[in-house]
Design a protein around this motif. Sequence first.
Motif, short mmCIF file in Angstrom:
data_model
loop_
_atom_site.label_atom_id
_atom_site.label_comp_id
_atom_site.label_asym_id
_atom_site.label_seq_id
_atom_site.Cartn_x
_atom_site.Cartn_y
_atom_site.Cartn_z
N ALA A 91 -18.34 -14.96 32.51
CA ALA A 91 -19.40 -14.62 31.57
C ALA A 91 -19.07 -13.33 30.82
CB ALA A 91 -20.73 -14.49 32.31
N VAL A 92 -18.56 -12.35 31.54
CA VAL A 92 -18.16 -11.08 30.91
C VAL A 92 -17.01 -11.32 29.92
CG1 VAL A 92 -17.13 -8.82 31.33
CG2 VAL A 92 -18.96 -9.66 32.82
N LEU A 93 -16.04 -12.12 30.33
CA LEU A 93 -14.91 -12.41 29.44
C LEU A 93 -15.38 -13.11 28.17
CD1 LEU A 93 -12.25 -13.70 32.02
CD2 LEU A 93 -12.32 -11.46 30.90
N THR A 94 -16.26 -14.09 28.33
CA THR A 94 -16.75 -14.83 27.17
C THR A 94 -17.50 -13.90 26.21
OG1 THR A 94 -16.96 -16.82 28.53
CG2 THR A 94 -18.14 -16.80 26.43
N ALA A 95 -18.34 -13.03 26.77
CA ALA A 95 -19.08 -12.08 25.93
C ALA A 95 -18.13 -11.13 25.20
CB ALA A 95 -20.06 -11.29 26.79
N ALA A 96 -17.10 -10.66 25.91
CA ALA A 96 -16.14 -9.74 25.28
C ALA A 96 -15.40 -10.42 24.13
CB ALA A 96 -15.15 -9.25 26.33
N GLN A 97 -15.05 -11.68 24.32
CA GLN A 97 -14.36 -12.41 23.26
C GLN A 97 -15.26 -12.65 22.05
OE1 GLN A 97 -13.31 -15.78 25.60
NE2 GLN A 97 -11.86 -14.62 26.83
N LEU A 98 -16.53 -12.97 22.31
CA LEU A 98 -17.47 -13.18 21.21
C LEU A 98 -17.65 -11.90 20.39
CD1 LEU A 98 -20.22 -15.31 23.00
CD2 LEU A 98 -18.98 -15.98 20.92
N ILE A 99 -17.66 -10.76 21.09
CA ILE A 99 -17.93 -9.50 20.42
C ILE A 99 -16.67 -8.90 19.78
CG2 ILE A 99 -18.65 -7.08 20.79
CD1 ILE A 99 -20.44 -8.19 23.09
N ALA A 100 -15.54 -8.94 20.50
CA ALA A 100 -14.38 -8.13 20.11
C ALA A 100 -13.14 -8.89 19.67
CB ALA A 100 -14.00 -7.21 21.29
N LEU A 101 -13.05 -10.20 19.93
CA LEU A 101 -11.83 -10.92 19.57
C LEU A 101 -11.90 -11.32 18.09
CD1 LEU A 101 -9.17 -12.00 20.73
CD2 LEU A 101 -10.34 -14.19 21.15
N PRO A 102 -11.00 -10.79 17.26
CA PRO A 102 -11.07 -11.08 15.81
C PRO A 102 -10.72 -12.54 15.50
CG PRO A 102 -9.70 -9.15 16.28
CD PRO A 102 -9.93 -9.84 17.58
N ARG A 103 -11.31 -13.03 14.42
CA ARG A 103 -10.91 -14.34 13.92
C ARG A 103 -9.57 -14.22 13.21
NH1 ARG A 103 -16.49 -14.59 13.46
NH2 ARG A 103 -17.42 -16.55 14.20
N GLN A 104 -8.71 -15.21 13.39
CA GLN A 104 -7.46 -15.25 12.64
C GLN A 104 -7.66 -16.07 11.37
OE1 GLN A 104 -4.85 -16.84 15.75
NE2 GLN A 104 -3.98 -14.83 16.09
N PRO A 105 -6.82 -15.84 10.36
CA PRO A 105 -6.95 -16.63 9.12
C PRO A 105 -6.91 -18.13 9.41
CG PRO A 105 -5.41 -14.82 8.81
CD PRO A 105 -5.74 -14.85 10.27
N ARG A 106 -7.81 -18.86 8.79
CA ARG A 106 -7.90 -20.30 9.03
C ARG A 106 -6.71 -21.02 8.40
NH1 ARG A 106 -11.62 -23.81 10.78
NH2 ARG A 106 -11.61 -25.94 9.97
N ILE A 107 -6.13 -21.94 9.13
CA ILE A 107 -5.00 -22.74 8.63
C ILE A 107 -5.53 -24.11 8.25
CG2 ILE A 107 -2.78 -23.77 9.19
CD1 ILE A 107 -2.26 -21.45 11.08
N GLU A 108 -5.32 -24.51 7.01
CA GLU A 108 -5.80 -25.81 6.55
C GLU A 108 -4.85 -26.92 7.02
OE1 GLU A 108 -8.62 -26.42 5.08
OE2 GLU A 108 -9.17 -24.29 5.00
N HIS A 109 -5.44 -28.04 7.40
CA HIS A 109 -4.67 -29.21 7.83
C HIS A 109 -5.04 -30.38 6.94
CE1 HIS A 109 -3.19 -27.38 11.61
NE2 HIS A 109 -4.36 -26.75 11.61
N HIS A 110 -4.05 -30.88 6.22
CA HIS A 110 -4.29 -32.01 5.32
C HIS A 110 -3.92 -33.34 5.95
CE1 HIS A 110 -5.13 -29.11 2.17
NE2 HIS A 110 -3.98 -28.51 2.41
N ASP A 111 -3.37 -33.29 7.16
CA ASP A 111 -3.04 -34.52 7.86
C ASP A 111 -4.05 -34.74 8.99
OD1 ASP A 111 -2.21 -32.34 9.27
OD2 ASP A 111 -0.24 -33.11 9.82
N SER A 112 -4.10 -35.96 9.50
CA SER A 112 -4.99 -36.27 10.61
C SER A 112 -4.40 -35.77 11.92
CB SER A 112 -5.20 -37.78 10.69
OG SER A 112 -3.97 -38.43 11.02
#
Length: 411
Positions: free
Chosen positions: A168-189
């Motif tokens: 639970a502590v790990l999940t909360a820490a990730q929600l608060i402090a883990l940055p989002r990385q740039p989204r990679i688009e996928h044009h294939d299935s």
Amino acid sequence: MLPTASKLLMINNFGISLGFYMVLPFLATYLRGDLGFSVAFVGIVLGLRTFSQQGLFLVGGTLADRWGPRATIITGCALRIAAFGLYATTDSAVGVVTATVAIGVAGAIFSPAVRTYLMRESDTDRAEVFSVYNVFGNAGALVGPLLGAALLSVDFRLIAAIAAAVFAVLTAAQLIALPRQPRIEHHDSVVGSWGLVLRNRRFLIFTLGGCAYFALFNQLYLALPIEAERVTGNPQSVSVVFVVSTVLGIGLQMPVTAVARRLLRPGSAAGLGVGLMGAAFVPLAVSAPILDTAAESRPIAGWLTLLWPVILTTAVFSIGIALANPYIMELLGVVGEDRLSGTYYGWFYLVSAVASLVVGSVVGRALDITEPSWRALPFVVLAAVGAVGSAIVAEMTRRNLLQEQSVTARS
């Protein structure tokens, strides 16, 4: 210097290992002794955990590519809150099976995602990043069982509840402090991306050699403990294997990786590490036919005399792991491509799971043979597995097939 996000994931790996190893080493005893389930049921439960994790790595890797590694990491950790919480609140067979499968599925979800995140976060020195990651994991694997053993006299459910709190502590820490990385688009299935991976010959050949690493790594839980208990007649001697492996993993991981970076190409380091893991079983191939099977438990004072081949094998084996693992992880990013890194990790782990099952079955049957003249067979097989895996990776290195190429060339 590690980026802040990578530092958080190192702490995350310590917490994951801590929570996992607080509970899992004592699960069989709890199910058999406290809840009164049959040995057959316990075996099925433990097998389901392994199957649900290793068999679904491809799903986890694909989710990491499609959702993004951050969301996938958080989802996996959150699922383990529920899983360990279920251990703490139920004693029914259905509840136990559900919790165990959920633990495996959670691992299948976040493990490829974490590695994908770290690979995308680190353009260079990826082997060093994975080395630090391993050190934190080994530290958690060392502390977890000690804490679990201390709390076991109170209640197994307390251990499970604390493990749920850790996640639970790990999940909360990730929600608060883990940055989002740039989204990679996928044009294939999804199926199209799987097909792209399976058409990558470099990846397939590397996987054929690299899966020997995992087939050998699993002997830390099969061949080495069984041989330790065989010669001493005492199940407690098995702890020596894990103490030696964990301590060496913590102490030698970073120095081994640093020396390899200076002296070897990544492919050479990975191949040499796998070969060393296999060669580590040679002392047991020599000693097993000579050392008798203990008819009864022998005194602890005599363990070292009987266990020295196991200790030597474990030490060399651990050095091989420290050498091979970071560079195998790094090279997966070379033979694959960043856009589908999670999918590549997933396929690699899936093939490795199948290889581990096959090799484990063969070695397990060989370990059942009691005639002294045949006791060397399982260890000869393992040495051969290491030699074949090492040869494949070494040949790819010789042909410069483990060098960075353009995305076009990879595809």
